[in-house]
Design an enzyme around this catalytic site. Structure first.
Site, mmCIF file in Angstrom:
data_model
loop_
_atom_site.group_PDB
_atom_site.id
_atom_site.type_symbol
_atom_site.label_atom_id
_atom_site.label_comp_id
_atom_site.label_asym_id
_atom_site.label_seq_id
_atom_site.Cartn_x
_atom_site.Cartn_y
_atom_site.Cartn_z
ATOM 1 N N THR A 138 0.796 -1.236 0.000
ATOM 2 C CA THR A 138 0.000 0.000 0.000
ATOM 3 C C THR A 138 0.825 1.282 0.000
ATOM 4 O O THR A 138 0.254 2.369 0.029
ATOM 5 C CB THR A 138 -0.925 0.043 1.236
ATOM 6 O OG1 THR A 138 -0.123 0.016 2.426
ATOM 7 C CG2 THR A 138 -1.897 -1.115 1.243
ATOM 8 N N PHE A 180 0.873 4.343 8.988
ATOM 9 C CA PHE A 180 1.107 5.334 7.930
ATOM 10 C C PHE A 180 1.500 4.690 6.607
ATOM 11 O O PHE A 180 1.951 5.372 5.691
ATOM 12 C CB PHE A 180 2.193 6.321 8.372
ATOM 13 C CG PHE A 180 3.388 5.665 9.014
ATOM 14 C CD1 PHE A 180 4.441 5.193 8.257
ATOM 15 C CD2 PHE A 180 3.436 5.508 10.385
ATOM 16 C CE1 PHE A 180 5.523 4.579 8.840
ATOM 17 C CE2 PHE A 180 4.528 4.885 10.997
ATOM 18 C CZ PHE A 180 5.572 4.427 10.223
ATOM 19 N N TYR A 181 1.326 3.380 6.466
ATOM 20 C CA TYR A 181 1.602 2.704 5.200
ATOM 21 C C TYR A 181 0.415 2.887 4.257
ATOM 22 O O TYR A 181 -0.257 1.938 3.879
ATOM 23 C CB TYR A 181 1.842 1.219 5.419
ATOM 24 C CG TYR A 181 3.138 0.845 6.101
ATOM 25 C CD1 TYR A 181 4.126 1.783 6.360
ATOM 26 C CD2 TYR A 181 3.391 -0.469 6.487
ATOM 27 C CE1 TYR A 181 5.303 1.421 6.985
ATOM 28 C CE2 TYR A 181 4.565 -0.840 7.101
ATOM 29 C CZ TYR A 181 5.519 0.109 7.352
ATOM 30 O OH TYR A 181 6.699 -0.256 7.972
ATOM 31 N N GLY A 182 0.192 4.105 3.856
ATOM 32 C CA GLY A 182 -1.008 4.417 3.089
ATOM 33 C C GLY A 182 -2.134 4.661 4.071
ATOM 34 O O GLY A 182 -2.404 3.831 4.932
ATOM 35 N N LYS A 198 3.413 -0.259 13.369
ATOM 36 C CA LYS A 198 4.123 0.968 13.732
ATOM 37 C C LYS A 198 3.168 2.147 13.763
ATOM 38 O O LYS A 198 2.279 2.270 12.925
ATOM 39 C CB LYS A 198 5.245 1.255 12.729
ATOM 40 C CG LYS A 198 6.465 0.405 12.951
ATOM 41 C CD LYS A 198 7.650 0.898 12.136
ATOM 42 C CE LYS A 198 7.484 0.566 10.673
ATOM 43 N NZ LYS A 198 7.461 -0.887 10.431
#
Length: 337
Positions: free
Chosen positions: A24, A55-57, A87
């Protein structure tokens, strides 16, 4: 997969982990069908430590946590098989660390809301040190409000210094420490953080064990990196540094061919076994967007490196120094904080 296991947040974890970022957080979002096949292959193959990021997309459908929600909604039988680390502790608007009590609460609550009980949050990872908040305040918030109440399993710290880890251990147990470790990222063995992990029996979750894909041998030039890919902004992938760093890849390919394995398998096996030879538990967290890549990488768990293999690789690493930092000047300042 090898039966080697360790315990993280009270759960058994195998010798390889699986990172989900690339599904992502690349210029092109991976379709669910393809992503589900990769995740399923990883779990079936024993890579049961899954690593995600708040925050991975952050927008649907390009949101790693929503992807996990969809996967475990479709495959509820897999939820009990995995140990999930996510995270967070980042201000999503400013893209800056936020370890304030309010920031920690917002981050963990957001993660739990998006997972929506489809899978447990076993480990909450503080992505980077927030220098504007007293560290002990950050850790106490996680421990007292979320670990002690049973809402999450444990705490992980990412890219911290040896001194920071020692401070944290006075406040709370640390389930694992997330650090970059690979054939071109060995700083943990030089700056004391690995020594503290060994002393306290803390597993290391080794992210980017394939050098963000560089060590696989699949990238031949900077042009192979898609437009918009974050690696185009990292020092080791710049046009002037790329050819120099490719020398390491070519040498790794030769050693792997002689061993009868792929460069990826050699690199992953080395990360785990190099740590084990030093009394550490190091779990390579590889990423892959295609099912066949996942299957290839899983076979690394069965690669056994000999003393002769280690001697040859040691000689190579002593003769080669990567050109450029792991990230870039701005991001390098956040490492080992």
């Amino acid at each position: 997969m090898s039966s080697s296991q360790t315990t993280i947040a009270g759960r058994k974890v195998n010798s390889l982990g699986f990172g989900l970022m690339n599904y992502t957080w690349r210029p092109t979002n991976t379709p669910d069908e393809q992503a589900f096949a990769g995740i399923s292959a990883a779990i079936a193959g024993g890579a049961n430590f899954l690593v995600s990021g708040e925050f991975y997309g952050t927008q649907d459908p390009q949101d790693n946590l929503r992807l996990l929600n969809r996967y475990f909604t479709a495959h509820p039988e897999d939820a009990s098989k995995v140990v999930l680390s996510v995270k967070g502790a980042v201000n999503l608007q400013k893209r800056l660390p936020d370890g304030s009590p309010a920031g920690i609460r917002r981050s963990i609550e957001n993660i739990l809301e998006k997972l929506d009980n489809t899978v447990k949050l076993d480990v909450f990872t503080i992505a980077r040190v927030d220098r504007s908040t007293e560290l002990e305040v950050t850790w106490r918030t996680v421990k007292e409000e979320f670990i002690d109440t049973g809402r999450i399993g444990g705490l992980c710290l990412s890219e911290v210094s040896a001194a920071t880890l020692q401070r944290a251990l006075k406040i709370t147990p640390v389930a694992c420490v997330e650090l970059e470790v690979s054939l071109w990222a060995m700083e943990i063995y030089e700056n004391g953080i690995a020594d503290v992990c060994r002393e306290h029996g803390i597993p290391i979750a080794a992210y980017s064990p394939l050098g963000r894909g560089f060590l696989t041998g699949q990238l031949k030039s900077p042009d192979d990196i898609p437009e918009g890919d974050m690696r185009r902004h990292f020092d080791r992938f710049t046009p002037e540094n790329f050819p120099k760093n490719l020398e390491l890849v070519e040498s790794v390919k030769k050693i792997a061919a002689k061993k009868g394995v792929t460069p990826s398998q050699l690199a992953l096996a080395w990360v785990g076994q190099y740590g084990a030879r030093r009394g550490l538990t190091v779990i390579p967290i590889f990423g892959a967007t295609k099912e066949e890549q996942v299957v290839e990488n899983l076979k690394a768990a069965d690669v056994k490196l000999t003393d002769e293999d280690f001697a040859e690789i040691d000689a190579l690493l002593k003769s080669f120094k990567p050109v450029g930092g792991r990230y870039n000047a701005m991001h390098e300042a956040t490492l080992f904080a």
